[in-house]
Design a protein around this motif. Sequence first.
Motif, PDB file in Angstrom:
ATOM      1  N   GLY A  14       0.836  -1.194   0.000  1.00 17.25           N
ATOM      2  CA  GLY A  14       0.000   0.000   0.000  1.00 17.25           C
ATOM      3  C   GLY A  14       0.870   1.243   0.000  1.00 17.25           C
ATOM      4  O   GLY A  14       1.755   1.394   0.839  1.00 17.25           O
ATOM      5  N   GLY A  16      -0.393   4.523  -0.041  1.00 10.22           N
ATOM      6  CA  GLY A  16      -1.114   5.729   0.377  1.00 10.22           C
ATOM      7  C   GLY A  16      -0.366   6.390   1.521  1.00 10.22           C
ATOM      8  O   GLY A  16       0.813   6.097   1.775  1.00 10.22           O
ATOM      9  N   LEU A  36       4.834  -1.593  -2.183  1.00 10.19           N
ATOM     10  CA  LEU A  36       4.092  -2.086  -3.346  1.00 10.19           C
ATOM     11  C   LEU A  36       2.713  -1.455  -3.347  1.00 10.19           C
ATOM     12  O   LEU A  36       1.970  -1.559  -2.370  1.00 10.19           O
ATOM     13  CB  LEU A  36       3.967  -3.615  -3.280  1.00 10.19           C
ATOM     14  N   ALA A  45      -6.009   6.436  -1.831  1.00  8.24           N
ATOM     15  CA  ALA A  45      -7.456   6.608  -2.019  1.00  8.24           C
ATOM     16  C   ALA A  45      -7.836   8.041  -2.372  1.00  8.24           C
ATOM     17  O   ALA A  45      -8.901   8.272  -2.954  1.00  8.24           O
ATOM     18  CB  ALA A  45      -8.185   6.181  -0.758  1.00  8.24           C
ATOM     19  N   ALA A 131      -0.638  -1.875   4.685  1.00  6.90           N
ATOM     20  CA  ALA A 131      -1.158  -0.499   4.780  1.00  6.90           C
ATOM     21  C   ALA A 131      -2.065  -0.246   3.584  1.00  6.90           C
ATOM     22  O   ALA A 131      -1.916   0.732   2.863  1.00  6.90           O
ATOM     23  CB  ALA A 131       0.012   0.495   4.815  1.00  6.90           C
ATOM     24  N   GLY A 325      -2.885   1.839   9.763  1.00  7.79           N
ATOM     25  CA  GLY A 325      -3.727   2.861   9.139  1.00  7.79           C
ATOM     26  C   GLY A 325      -5.187   2.499   8.940  1.00  7.79           C
ATOM     27  O   GLY A 325      -5.898   3.222   8.235  1.00  7.79           O
ATOM     28  N   LEU A 337      -4.427  11.569   8.096  1.00 11.99           N
ATOM     29  CA  LEU A 337      -3.081  12.013   7.735  1.00 11.99           C
ATOM     30  C   LEU A 337      -2.221  12.245   8.978  1.00 11.99           C
ATOM     31  O   LEU A 337      -1.164  11.651   9.147  1.00 11.99           O
ATOM     32  CB  LEU A 337      -3.171  13.297   6.896  1.00 11.99           C
TER      33      LEU A 337
HETATM   34  P1  FAD Z   1      -5.273   4.457   1.108  1.00 11.16           P
HETATM   35  O1  FAD Z   1      -5.169   5.891   0.803  1.00 11.16           O
HETATM   36  O2  FAD Z   1      -6.485   3.724   0.666  1.00 11.16           O
HETATM   37  O3  FAD Z   1      -3.988   3.764   0.484  1.00 11.16           O
HETATM   38  C1  FAD Z   1      -3.865   2.369   0.413  1.00 11.16           C
HETATM   39  C2  FAD Z   1      -3.141   2.021  -0.864  1.00 11.16           C
HETATM   40  O4  FAD Z   1      -2.958   0.613  -0.875  1.00 11.16           O
HETATM   41  C3  FAD Z   1      -3.921   2.376  -2.115  1.00 11.16           C
HETATM   42  O5  FAD Z   1      -3.079   3.032  -3.018  1.00 11.16           O
HETATM   43  C4  FAD Z   1      -4.369   1.020  -2.651  1.00 11.16           C
HETATM   44  O6  FAD Z   1      -4.480   0.945  -4.039  1.00 11.16           O
HETATM   45  C5  FAD Z   1      -3.263   0.126  -2.154  1.00 11.16           C
HETATM   46  N1  FAD Z   1      -3.652  -1.288  -2.035  1.00 11.16           N
HETATM   47  C6  FAD Z   1      -4.791  -1.807  -1.517  1.00 11.16           C
HETATM   48  N2  FAD Z   1      -4.760  -3.151  -1.575  1.00 11.16           N
HETATM   49  C7  FAD Z   1      -3.579  -3.477  -2.147  1.00 11.16           C
HETATM   50  C8  FAD Z   1      -2.954  -4.721  -2.481  1.00 11.16           C
HETATM   51  N3  FAD Z   1      -3.534  -5.889  -2.238  1.00 11.16           N
HETATM   52  N4  FAD Z   1      -1.732  -4.690  -3.062  1.00 11.16           N
HETATM   53  C9  FAD Z   1      -1.111  -3.512  -3.304  1.00 11.16           C
HETATM   54  N5  FAD Z   1      -1.650  -2.313  -2.997  1.00 11.16           N
HETATM   55  C10 FAD Z   1      -2.866  -2.302  -2.428  1.00 11.16           C
HETATM   56  N6  FAD Z   1      -8.333  12.173   6.811  1.00 11.16           N
HETATM   57  C11 FAD Z   1      -7.780  13.312   7.269  1.00 11.16           C
HETATM   58  O7  FAD Z   1      -6.708  13.265   7.862  1.00 11.16           O
HETATM   59  N7  FAD Z   1      -8.388  14.524   7.090  1.00 11.16           N
HETATM   60  C12 FAD Z   1      -9.556  14.631   6.399  1.00 11.16           C
HETATM   61  O8  FAD Z   1     -10.083  15.723   6.257  1.00 11.16           O
HETATM   62  C13 FAD Z   1     -10.146  13.430   5.857  1.00 11.16           C
HETATM   63  N8  FAD Z   1     -11.269  13.475   5.110  1.00 11.16           N
HETATM   64  C14 FAD Z   1     -11.742  12.343   4.545  1.00 11.16           C
HETATM   65  C15 FAD Z   1     -12.857  12.412   3.731  1.00 11.16           C
HETATM   66  C16 FAD Z   1     -13.353  11.283   3.118  1.00 11.16           C
HETATM   67  C17 FAD Z   1     -14.568  11.375   2.259  1.00 11.16           C
HETATM   68  C18 FAD Z   1     -12.734  10.031   3.314  1.00 11.16           C
HETATM   69  C19 FAD Z   1     -13.273   8.786   2.656  1.00 11.16           C
HETATM   70  C20 FAD Z   1     -11.624   9.934   4.136  1.00 11.16           C
HETATM   71  C21 FAD Z   1     -11.121  11.091   4.765  1.00 11.16           C
HETATM   72  N9  FAD Z   1     -10.008  11.030   5.591  1.00 11.16           N
HETATM   73  C22 FAD Z   1      -9.486  12.199   6.099  1.00 11.16           C
HETATM   74  C23 FAD Z   1      -9.472   9.701   6.001  1.00 11.16           C
HETATM   75  C24 FAD Z   1      -8.135   9.155   5.477  1.00 11.16           C
HETATM   76  O9  FAD Z   1      -7.131  10.121   5.497  1.00 11.16           O
HETATM   77  C25 FAD Z   1      -8.175   8.408   4.157  1.00 11.16           C
HETATM   78  O10 FAD Z   1      -9.131   7.393   4.173  1.00 11.16           O
HETATM   79  C26 FAD Z   1      -6.795   7.852   3.719  1.00 11.16           C
HETATM   80  O11 FAD Z   1      -6.824   7.751   2.333  1.00 11.16           O
HETATM   81  C27 FAD Z   1      -6.312   6.511   4.294  1.00 11.16           C
HETATM   82  O12 FAD Z   1      -4.948   6.305   3.889  1.00 11.16           O
HETATM   83  P2  FAD Z   1      -4.260   4.899   3.790  1.00 11.16           P
HETATM   84  O13 FAD Z   1      -2.875   5.104   3.306  1.00 11.16           O
HETATM   85  O14 FAD Z   1      -4.465   4.132   5.028  1.00 11.16           O
HETATM   86  O15 FAD Z   1      -5.128   4.137   2.675  1.00 11.16           O
END
Ligand code: FAD
Length: 360
Positions: A14, A16, A36, A45, A131, A325, A337
């Motif tokens: 992941g 992100g 990856l 996301a 992640a 996360g 974040l």
């Molecule tokens: P993600 O951003 O989903 O990243 C995960 C990555 O892993 C993606 O690129 C995905 O493609 C990849 N992945 C998944 N499965 C696999 C696999 N099997 N193999 C390889 N790669 C894979 N947070 C704040 O801090 N402030 C805000 O104001 C805020 N507003 C939000 C508003 C909305 C509408 C939403 C939905 C969320 C908000 N959030 C906010 C929450 C949060 O920051 C996000 O959800 C964030 O994107 C989570 O980050 P992450 O890195 O955990 O996951």
Amino acid sequence: EEAQMDSVDVVVIGGGQAGLSAGYFLRRIGLSYVILDAEASPGGAWQHAWESLHLFSPAGWSSIPGWPMPATREPYPSQAEVLDYLARYEHKYALPVIRPVQVERISRSGSRLRVEADDGRQWQTRAVVSATGTWRHPYTPEYEGLDAFGGVQLHSAHYSHPEPFAGMRVAIIGSGNSGAQILAEVSKVAETTWITQREPAFLADDVDGRVLFARATEKWRAQQEGREPDVPQGGFGDIVMVPPVVDARRRGVLVSMTPPVRFTATGMQWADGSERNFDAVIWCTGFRPALSHLEGLGLVNAQGRIDVDDTKVRSVAEPSVWLLGYGDWNGAASATLIGVTRYAREVVRQITDCYAAACG
Ligand code: FAD
């Protein structure tokens, strides 16, 4: 024929904000690692958020470790500014992100874990940081009759702007921030009905997402100190009164009704027998952790989560797998974040200790 297999100390799955935060701490400890990521471009996301989305906290409260998010044009960063920040962040620290790589399966192979991508690439390692976020696993509740409903259905995961709904009768289902924000803009071009299981909880107009982080921090402190949290009123998912949502309230559309008992071919029916017709339903009913790559290791429990130890980040059944996360069960505010930093630091501290003790 044996597929080519690279050997690295740590595989982060992941790319992100959570995966990048882990990368930030990993690059300082001298272990080899890869990140990856299944997406074609940086930003996780956030690439799929709707166009009008603004964060609910200022840049200073929306930063991951090291380099803070630069000042933004408006008080609250836009989707484009978040994407730009994350893209520049991974470049600045030269993080070893490989994309697109969709990890399909992880299996144990002696003292190592074998990480397999859907295109046949493989890595072997003694430490996996998962992640993968939640975006790839949207949740929609089950309803009697839903199969027969002839209208348009869309989950907020795939919602980008209101224009396709112009002139329609649209049901928006869900009581969180996504529901409120999508309702606010769709109601300007369509006839909307807001459906929520419980009465929506609104924050006061004069506070923003920082209040939610303060609540999460108190929860984390209490967990560190082994006491009950001194939880202020309200939950972590309360609706932040961003300007479009305040405007929706002024227009009188921010009023919700209880869910129907069933869907019909043309709409929904309630317990008292009343019916309403809809052309479209937008599901703002949230997400579940995207953990299918860990199913082969038998780690995913009945709640669709993974049992973690007291530190919240390490799998109990497979201590070579760290989780990062995914939100509350995996650490208060870890799915934000600014909230992910303390857990990313902890994951890498544990991996460092693990390798100091000949990990695995
Ligand atoms: P993600 O951003 O989903 O990243 C995960 C990555 O892993 C993606 O690129 C995905 O493609 C990849 N992945 C998944 N499965 C696999 C696999 N099997 N193999 C390889 N790669 C894979 N947070 C704040 O801090 N402030 C805000 O104001 C805020 N507003 C939000 C508003 C909305 C509408 C939403 C939905 C969320 C908000 N959030 C906010 C929450 C949060 O920051 C996000 O959800 C964030 O994107 C989570 O980050 P992450 O890195 O955990 O996951």
